[in-house]
Write an enzyme that holds these catalytic residues in place. Structure first.
Site, PDB file in Angstrom:
ATOM      1  N   GLU A  97       0.817  -1.205   0.000  1.00 49.73           N
ATOM      2  CA  GLU A  97       0.000   0.000   0.000  1.00 49.73           C
ATOM      3  C   GLU A  97       0.850   1.253   0.000  1.00 49.73           C
ATOM      4  O   GLU A  97       1.971   1.258   0.522  1.00 49.73           O
ATOM      5  CB  GLU A  97      -0.913  -0.004   1.234  1.00 49.73           C
ATOM      6  CG  GLU A  97      -2.024  -1.015   1.062  1.00 49.73           C
ATOM      7  CD  GLU A  97      -2.680  -1.428   2.367  1.00 49.73           C
ATOM      8  OE1 GLU A  97      -3.813  -1.896   2.317  1.00 49.73           O
ATOM      9  OE2 GLU A  97      -2.053  -1.300   3.420  1.00 49.73           O
ATOM     10  N   CYS A 127       7.297  -5.219  15.358  1.00 45.23           N
ATOM     11  CA  CYS A 127       6.852  -4.368  16.470  1.00 45.23           C
ATOM     12  C   CYS A 127       5.411  -4.758  16.792  1.00 45.23           C
ATOM     13  O   CYS A 127       4.572  -4.820  15.885  1.00 45.23           O
ATOM     14  CB  CYS A 127       6.930  -2.891  16.089  1.00 45.23           C
ATOM     15  SG  CYS A 127       8.563  -2.427  15.492  1.00 45.23           S
ATOM     16  N   CYS A 130       2.165  -2.866  15.426  1.00 47.60           N
ATOM     17  CA  CYS A 130       2.150  -2.500  14.008  1.00 47.60           C
ATOM     18  C   CYS A 130       1.473  -3.570  13.162  1.00 47.60           C
ATOM     19  O   CYS A 130       1.777  -4.753  13.286  1.00 47.60           O
ATOM     20  CB  CYS A 130       3.585  -2.281  13.526  1.00 47.60           C
ATOM     21  SG  CYS A 130       3.700  -2.083  11.736  1.00 47.60           S
ATOM     22  N   GLY A 173       6.982  -2.168   5.817  1.00 45.81           N
ATOM     23  CA  GLY A 173       8.366  -2.651   5.750  1.00 45.81           C
ATOM     24  C   GLY A 173       9.363  -1.767   6.462  1.00 45.81           C
ATOM     25  O   GLY A 173       9.093  -0.611   6.779  1.00 45.81           O
ATOM     26  N   SER A 205      12.207   6.527   7.252  1.00 45.83           N
ATOM     27  CA  SER A 205      11.848   6.214   8.637  1.00 45.83           C
ATOM     28  C   SER A 205      12.369   4.825   8.966  1.00 45.83           C
ATOM     29  O   SER A 205      12.153   3.874   8.225  1.00 45.83           O
ATOM     30  CB  SER A 205      10.327   6.249   8.787  1.00 45.83           C
ATOM     31  OG  SER A 205       9.951   5.849  10.086  1.00 45.83           O
ATOM     32  N   SER A 228      12.016   5.757  14.543  1.00 47.50           N
ATOM     33  CA  SER A 228      10.864   5.294  15.331  1.00 47.50           C
ATOM     34  C   SER A 228      11.404   4.866  16.677  1.00 47.50           C
ATOM     35  O   SER A 228      11.850   3.737  16.852  1.00 47.50           O
ATOM     36  CB  SER A 228      10.191   4.134  14.603  1.00 47.50           C
ATOM     37  OG  SER A 228       9.666   4.604  13.382  1.00 47.50           O
ATOM     38  N   ASN A 304      -2.752   3.854  16.535  1.00 43.23           N
ATOM     39  CA  ASN A 304      -3.972   3.440  15.841  1.00 43.23           C
ATOM     40  C   ASN A 304      -4.322   2.038  16.297  1.00 43.23           C
ATOM     41  O   ASN A 304      -3.431   1.213  16.470  1.00 43.23           O
ATOM     42  CB  ASN A 304      -3.729   3.400  14.335  1.00 43.23           C
ATOM     43  CG  ASN A 304      -3.697   4.779  13.758  1.00 43.23           C
ATOM     44  OD1 ASN A 304      -4.660   5.523  13.850  1.00 43.23           O
ATOM     45  ND2 ASN A 304      -2.562   5.141  13.192  1.00 43.23           N
ATOM     46  N   CYS A 347      -0.447   5.933   8.014  1.00 43.66           N
ATOM     47  CA  CYS A 347       0.926   5.527   7.728  1.00 43.66           C
ATOM     48  C   CYS A 347       1.392   4.534   8.791  1.00 43.66           C
ATOM     49  O   CYS A 347       1.151   4.725   9.964  1.00 43.66           O
ATOM     50  CB  CYS A 347       1.835   6.745   7.773  1.00 43.66           C
ATOM     51  SG  CYS A 347       2.329   7.298   6.175  1.00 43.66           S
TER      52      CYS A 347
HETATM   53  N1  SAH Z   1       9.641   0.326   9.502  1.00 48.29           N
HETATM   54  C1  SAH Z   1       9.818   1.728   9.546  1.00 48.29           C
HETATM   55  C2  SAH Z   1       8.905   2.503   8.611  1.00 48.29           C
HETATM   56  C3  SAH Z   1       7.479   2.029   8.503  1.00 48.29           C
HETATM   57  S1  SAH Z   1       6.496   2.189   9.973  1.00 48.29           S
HETATM   58  C4  SAH Z   1       9.702   2.251  10.947  1.00 48.29           C
HETATM   59  O1  SAH Z   1       9.293   1.501  11.831  1.00 48.29           O
HETATM   60  O2  SAH Z   1      10.068   3.400  11.173  1.00 48.29           O
HETATM   61  C5  SAH Z   1       6.158   3.946   9.964  1.00 48.29           C
HETATM   62  C6  SAH Z   1       5.750   4.525  11.311  1.00 48.29           C
HETATM   63  O3  SAH Z   1       4.436   4.100  11.712  1.00 48.29           O
HETATM   64  C7  SAH Z   1       6.678   4.101  12.438  1.00 48.29           C
HETATM   65  O4  SAH Z   1       7.034   5.226  13.211  1.00 48.29           O
HETATM   66  C8  SAH Z   1       5.820   3.130  13.197  1.00 48.29           C
HETATM   67  O5  SAH Z   1       6.259   2.988  14.499  1.00 48.29           O
HETATM   68  C9  SAH Z   1       4.450   3.749  13.081  1.00 48.29           C
HETATM   69  N2  SAH Z   1       3.353   2.840  13.421  1.00 48.29           N
HETATM   70  C10 SAH Z   1       3.277   1.517  13.225  1.00 48.29           C
HETATM   71  N3  SAH Z   1       2.126   1.013  13.706  1.00 48.29           N
HETATM   72  C11 SAH Z   1       1.445   2.030  14.241  1.00 48.29           C
HETATM   73  C12 SAH Z   1       0.181   2.146  14.907  1.00 48.29           C
HETATM   74  N4  SAH Z   1      -0.580   1.094  15.123  1.00 48.29           N
HETATM   75  N5  SAH Z   1      -0.198   3.366  15.317  1.00 48.29           N
HETATM   76  C13 SAH Z   1       0.584   4.455  15.112  1.00 48.29           C
HETATM   77  N6  SAH Z   1       1.785   4.421  14.505  1.00 48.29           N
HETATM   78  C14 SAH Z   1       2.222   3.207  14.072  1.00 48.29           C
HETATM   79 FE1  SF4 Z   2       8.123  -2.109  13.241  1.00 49.19          FE
HETATM   80 FE2  SF4 Z   2       8.174  -0.390  11.156  1.00 49.19          FE
HETATM   81 FE3  SF4 Z   2       8.312  -3.057  10.763  1.00 49.19          FE
HETATM   82 FE4  SF4 Z   2       6.031  -1.988  11.607  1.00 49.19          FE
HETATM   83  S1  SF4 Z   2       7.010  -1.619   9.639  1.00 49.19           S
HETATM   84  S2  SF4 Z   2       7.024  -3.872  12.369  1.00 49.19           S
HETATM   85  S3  SF4 Z   2       6.785  -0.327  12.923  1.00 49.19           S
HETATM   86  S4  SF4 Z   2       9.820  -1.795  11.821  1.00 49.19           S
END
Ligand code: SAH
Ligand code: SF4
Length: 393
Positions: A97, A127, A130, A173, A205, A228, A304, A347
């Site tokens: 997406e 994480c 996520c 990713g 990021s 992050s 979220n 995002c």
């Molecule tokens: N993997 C990279 C980039 C993609 S995630 C990273 O982790 O930085 C992009 C952002 O969205 C990150 O800051 C991540 O922590 C945040 N994110 C992921 N799941 C989320 C959620 N459920 N609510 C709010 N932010 C979230």
């Molecule tokens: Fe963690 Fe970013 Fe991967 Fe989601 S996309 S699992 S926030 S590293």
């Protein structure tokens, strides 16, 4: 694992394209004509429409390359049209997406069109808050599959005479675990002969892949780095960002500081605010201590809702108190609402609905484990789980 289909043309460097043109027995200026067609206003998606080329070259192009690797795309609108979520089906069936967000002009600042793009179909970091992490490790995207998300958005914008102004790698990713391809995609987006977006308008990021941050810094241009961080204490960050067991938070912040020094760019730190987990005064103070004096900006983002977690967003009053603690320490801090929640397009929380239903006992076990781990982390105990597979190199 990567796709075995023919290469996407936008993944070629200018030199590679010229070499291919010469291999077809054609003069080098044909490479320029092809590049113009591929990059101008998001470019064409069918070689047959590049009328300036001889028919034989158009046929050779169509045979050897895909002009568009995200041709199968479905768009959903949210926020009264201010947010567009694009669901792209790739050639091997993988789904990714991208999210296009429109911001009107305000005061002295011009209108902006920001695209949040994916770098992998899934994520090995895992994480627990996520949606992409729920999917587990997916495949790395090809250079063209990354860049074509931006070309697709630019074609849509071009209809109304607009241009993409910012690209953020905050979709699906971990970009710095698909490092070579992401760096090549960034170069294509930044190259004035290709997509032509200024380095400052490209944000990577990362959850904290230290060698990847250092490679990004070494490229030279002023790319924007977002970390992050989510927690400043290792015990808690081990749970929220399992990669922390490989590169602890102090190492991540040190690499980010070096990036700020080398590029003059302020680092953005992202904190997903999770009620009762990482929003305590203790955590705010730890973060203030860690970032005090840095060329940094902190974004606090209410979590979220994501299936299969026991957690909720922190209450706004708690987020405001956290922000005050950081500001009192001289750290510039904002509270941000995620866009596109109604279509699951915020995002960083894409792909949730496709993860499928986990069986109820598995959900219950997972929630219990997370509750135990985060409670232990609040007491300051570090987790001793192994580093997740695929992220320990
Ligand atoms: N993997 C990279 C980039 C993609 S995630 C990273 O982790 O930085 C992009 C952002 O969205 C990150 O800051 C991540 O922590 C945040 N994110 C992921 N799941 C989320 C959620 N459920 N609510 C709010 N932010 C979230
Ligand atoms: Fe963690 Fe970013 Fe991967 Fe989601 S996309 S699992 S926030 S590293």
């Amino acid at each position: 694992m990567t796709t075995t289909a023919t290469l996407g043309i936008s993944g070629l460097t200018p030199d590679q394209l010229t070499a291919w043109v010469e291999g077809q027995g054609q003069p080098p200026y044909r490479a320029r004509q092809i590049a113009d067609a591929v990059w101008k206003d998001g470019g064409v998606i069918d070689a047959a429409t590049i009328r300036v080329l001889p028919g034989s070259l158009r046929e050779a192009l169509a045979r050897d390359f895909r002009l568009d690797t995200v041709a199968d795309t479905e768009i959903r609108l949210a926020d009264a049209g201010a947010t567009e979520k694009a669901l792209h089906r790739l050639d091997d069936g993988a789904l990714i997406e991208s999210v296009l967000m429109h911001y009107p002009a305000r005061g002295a600042s011009r209108e902006r069109h920001t695209l949040c793009i994916s770098s992998q179909a899934g994520c090995a970091v895992g994480c627990p808050f996520c949606a992409t992490g729920e999917l587990g490790a997916g495949r790395d995207l090809e250079v063209a599959e990354i860049v074509d998300q931006a070309r697709h958005a630019q074609r849509r914008l071009a209809v109304g005479g607009s241009h993409l102004t910012n690209v953020v790698f905050m979709g699906m990713g971990e970009p710095l675990l698909n490092l070579d391809r992401v760096l090549a995609a960034i170069e294509a987006l930044n190259d004035p002969r290709r997509f032509g977006l200024g380095a400052r308008h490209i944000t990577v990021s990362t959850s904290g892949v230290v060698p990847g941050i250092r490679r990004l810094t070494a490229l030279g241009p002023q790319f924007t780095l977002a970390i992050s961080i989510h927690a400043a204490r290792d015990a808690l960050r081990d749970v929220l960002v399992p990669l922390n067991r490989r590169w602890p938070v102090a190492e991540v912040v040190a690499a980010a500081r070096d990036h700020a020094r080398a590029t003059g760019r302020r680092i953005t730190y992202e904190v997903t605010m999770i009620g009762g987990v990482n929003d305590t005064e203790l955590d705010a103070l730890a973060m203030a201590d860690l970032l005090r004096g840095d060329h940094a900006h902190v974004n606090l983002i209410p979590m979220n809702p994501v299936a299969h977690t026991p957690w909720q967003a922190s209450p706004m009053a708690v987020i405001e108190r956290f922000a005050t603690t950081l500001r009192d320490a001289g750290i510039s801090t904002t509270i941000r609402r995620n866009r596109g929640q109604e279509v699951g397009a915020a995002c960083g929380q894409l792909a949730a609905e496709r993860a499928g239903e986990m069986p109820a006992p598995a959900v219950a076990r997972r929630r219990k484990r997370l509750e135990e781990e985060s409670a232990a982390a609040l007491r300051g105990e570090r987790s001793h789980e192994p580093i997740p597979v695929g992220v320990g190199e």
